[in-house]
Design a protein around this motif. Sequence first.
Motif, PDB file in Angstrom:
ATOM      1  N   TRP A  18      32.036  40.604 -31.791  1.00  0.00           N
ATOM      2  CA  TRP A  18      30.853  41.407 -31.472  1.00  0.00           C
ATOM      3  C   TRP A  18      30.081  40.871 -30.271  1.00  0.00           C
ATOM      4  O   TRP A  18      29.510  41.628 -29.497  1.00  0.00           O
ATOM      5  N   THR A  19      30.073  39.565 -30.088  1.00  0.00           N
ATOM      6  CA  THR A  19      29.302  38.964 -28.985  1.00  0.00           C
ATOM      7  C   THR A  19      30.178  38.558 -27.798  1.00  0.00           C
ATOM      8  O   THR A  19      29.684  37.954 -26.848  1.00  0.00           O
ATOM      9  N   LYS A  20      31.448  38.904 -27.829  1.00  0.00           N
ATOM     10  CA  LYS A  20      32.357  38.561 -26.729  1.00  0.00           C
ATOM     11  C   LYS A  20      32.093  39.495 -25.537  1.00  0.00           C
ATOM     12  O   LYS A  20      32.142  40.717 -25.674  1.00  0.00           O
ATOM     13  N   PRO A  21      31.810  38.948 -24.352  1.00  0.00           N
ATOM     14  CA  PRO A  21      31.573  39.802 -23.185  1.00  0.00           C
ATOM     15  C   PRO A  21      32.867  40.518 -22.790  1.00  0.00           C
ATOM     16  O   PRO A  21      33.838  39.875 -22.440  1.00  0.00           O
ATOM     17  N   ALA A  58      31.288  35.247 -14.735  1.00  0.00           N
ATOM     18  CA  ALA A  58      32.349  35.762 -13.857  1.00  0.00           C
ATOM     19  C   ALA A  58      31.722  36.393 -12.615  1.00  0.00           C
ATOM     20  O   ALA A  58      30.508  36.382 -12.430  1.00  0.00           O
ATOM     21  N   ASN A  59      32.575  36.966 -11.767  1.00  0.00           N
ATOM     22  CA  ASN A  59      32.077  37.647 -10.565  1.00  0.00           C
ATOM     23  C   ASN A  59      31.172  38.817 -10.919  1.00  0.00           C
ATOM     24  O   ASN A  59      30.227  39.112 -10.202  1.00  0.00           O
ATOM     25  N   SER A  64      28.571  42.485 -24.058  1.00  0.00           N
ATOM     26  CA  SER A  64      29.217  42.466 -25.367  1.00  0.00           C
ATOM     27  C   SER A  64      28.835  43.722 -26.155  1.00  0.00           C
ATOM     28  O   SER A  64      27.927  44.466 -25.769  1.00  0.00           O
ATOM     29  N   CYS A  65      29.516  43.916 -27.260  1.00  0.00           N
ATOM     30  CA  CYS A  65      29.153  45.023 -28.167  1.00  0.00           C
ATOM     31  C   CYS A  65      27.723  44.856 -28.651  1.00  0.00           C
ATOM     32  O   CYS A  65      27.018  45.844 -28.853  1.00  0.00           O
TER      33      CYS A  65
END
Length: 143
Positions: A18-21, A58-59, A64-65
Amino acid sequence: MPNPSPPSVGCFVVPVWWTKPSFNLSEVAQFLDTPISTVSFWLTLARAAGLEVGDHSANRTAYSCHDVFALALLAKLRNRRVRINAEVVVAAFSFAGLPTPRPVPCNGEWVVFDDDASLTVPAWLCWTAVRAWATKVHGSAHV
């Protein structure tokens, strides 16, 4: 993975992913059916209020969800032609539980108050919509 209906008792379980970008701004705006400039403005208001929204490692910033869930609450208000200010943005992210997501109760609702009125947003519906979209778009990465 099928989208579960609201549980009869209790809350939805917060998935580990759920919190993963995972999503860029364009994907989020398309899902919300909201102009990128509007979503970007909401994110700017959140950041101006001191909230850490999105992963900037990242660039491009990835969301995330959990972030999308809070934005989906705001999109529901926008669809009802409610003007969204910084206070409402902070309330949406607070309801979603920033930085740690909070489970959404079955039939859970987010109630927004303004002067002499209140508006109810079906939070459980936003939760299930984001979960279904995430599993559809990036299904193998989240299962």
